[in-house]
Design a protein around this motif. Structure first.
Motif, PDB file in Angstrom:
ATOM      1  N   LYS A 134     -10.805   0.575   4.726  1.00  0.00           N
ATOM      2  CA  LYS A 134      -9.969  -0.928   4.637  1.00  0.00           C
ATOM      3  C   LYS A 134     -10.450  -1.494   3.383  1.00  0.00           C
ATOM      4  O   LYS A 134      -9.517  -2.306   2.844  1.00  0.00           O
ATOM      5  N   GLU A 135     -11.591  -1.387   2.955  1.00  0.00           N
ATOM      6  CA  GLU A 135     -11.999  -2.112   1.752  1.00  0.00           C
ATOM      7  C   GLU A 135     -11.199  -1.512   0.616  1.00  0.00           C
ATOM      8  O   GLU A 135     -10.564  -2.291  -0.363  1.00  0.00           O
ATOM      9  N   ALA A 136     -11.048  -0.243   0.291  1.00  0.00           N
ATOM     10  CA  ALA A 136     -10.240   0.230  -0.453  1.00  0.00           C
ATOM     11  C   ALA A 136      -8.739   0.042  -0.362  1.00  0.00           C
ATOM     12  O   ALA A 136      -8.096  -0.195  -1.489  1.00  0.00           O
ATOM     13  N   SER A 137      -8.144  -0.006   0.666  1.00  0.00           N
ATOM     14  CA  SER A 137      -6.777  -0.744   0.966  1.00  0.00           C
ATOM     15  C   SER A 137      -6.787  -1.840   0.571  1.00  0.00           C
ATOM     16  O   SER A 137      -5.757  -2.237  -0.331  1.00  0.00           O
ATOM     17  N   ALA A 138      -7.781  -2.742   0.663  1.00  0.00           N
ATOM     18  CA  ALA A 138      -7.576  -4.103   0.358  1.00  0.00           C
ATOM     19  C   ALA A 138      -7.714  -4.386  -1.250  1.00  0.00           C
ATOM     20  O   ALA A 138      -6.773  -4.798  -1.955  1.00  0.00           O
ATOM     21  N   ALA A 139      -8.309  -3.323  -1.891  1.00  0.00           N
ATOM     22  CA  ALA A 139      -8.217  -3.290  -3.437  1.00  0.00           C
ATOM     23  C   ALA A 139      -7.134  -2.897  -3.886  1.00  0.00           C
ATOM     24  O   ALA A 139      -6.746  -3.306  -5.080  1.00  0.00           O
ATOM     25  N   ILE A 140      -6.570  -1.776  -3.303  1.00  0.00           N
ATOM     26  CA  ILE A 140      -5.091  -1.347  -3.734  1.00  0.00           C
ATOM     27  C   ILE A 140      -4.243  -2.608  -3.643  1.00  0.00           C
ATOM     28  O   ILE A 140      -3.448  -2.927  -4.554  1.00  0.00           O
ATOM     29  N   ALA A 141      -4.243  -3.348  -2.662  1.00  0.00           N
ATOM     30  CA  ALA A 141      -3.194  -4.476  -2.509  1.00  0.00           C
ATOM     31  C   ALA A 141      -3.316  -5.468  -3.524  1.00  0.00           C
ATOM     32  O   ALA A 141      -2.459  -5.969  -4.017  1.00  0.00           O
ATOM     33  N   ARG A 142      -4.567  -5.536  -3.637  1.00  0.00           N
ATOM     34  CA  ARG A 142      -4.946  -6.740  -4.902  1.00  0.00           C
ATOM     35  C   ARG A 142      -4.308  -6.283  -6.061  1.00  0.00           C
ATOM     36  O   ARG A 142      -3.822  -6.885  -6.961  1.00  0.00           O
ATOM     37  N   LEU A 143      -4.579  -4.992  -6.502  1.00  0.00           N
ATOM     38  CA  LEU A 143      -4.125  -4.422  -7.645  1.00  0.00           C
ATOM     39  C   LEU A 143      -2.595  -4.483  -7.759  1.00  0.00           C
ATOM     40  O   LEU A 143      -1.826  -4.848  -8.863  1.00  0.00           O
ATOM     41  N   VAL A 144      -2.102  -4.061  -6.831  1.00  0.00           N
ATOM     42  CA  VAL A 144      -0.412  -4.197  -6.759  1.00  0.00           C
ATOM     43  C   VAL A 144       0.020  -5.320  -6.745  1.00  0.00           C
ATOM     44  O   VAL A 144       1.109  -5.700  -7.722  1.00  0.00           O
TER      45      VAL A 144
END
Length: 93
Positions: free
Chosen positions: A81-91
């Motif tokens: 979940k943490e990695a997914s949130a980080a990817i969403a922020r980068l996108v």
């Protein structure tokens, strides 16, 4: 130990280079440089920071997330979940 620890010096070098780019941008604005030239440099600095972010994300997934998944349990789900949130922020950026 963080996933980026092995590449820490490379990240620091890249971040110092970005810092130099930002200082250069400040000088350009102080010297009233042409708008398009400033924007070109902003774009270059942005791309450089994005490259750092992608490298850190890759290291995080390769080490922290993979280790958590191998261990299993609720920590694994939390790391994903943490990695997914980080990817969403980068996108979004």
């Amino acid at each position: 130990m963080h996933g980026y620890s092995a590449d820490k010096q490379a990240y620091l070098t890249r971040l110092r280079r970005v810092e130099g780019q930002i200082r250069g941008l400040q000088r350009m604005v102080e010297e009233d440089s042409y708008c398009i030239d400033v924007l070109t440099q902003v774009s270059a600095a942005t791309r450089a920071l994005q490259a750092v972010a992608l490298g850190l994300l890759e290291d995080h997934v390769r080490h922290c997330v993979a280790d958590a998944i191998n261990s299993g349990g609720p920590e694994a789900e939390e790391k994903v979940k943490e990695a997914s949130a980080a990817i969403a922020r980068l996108v979004r950026s």
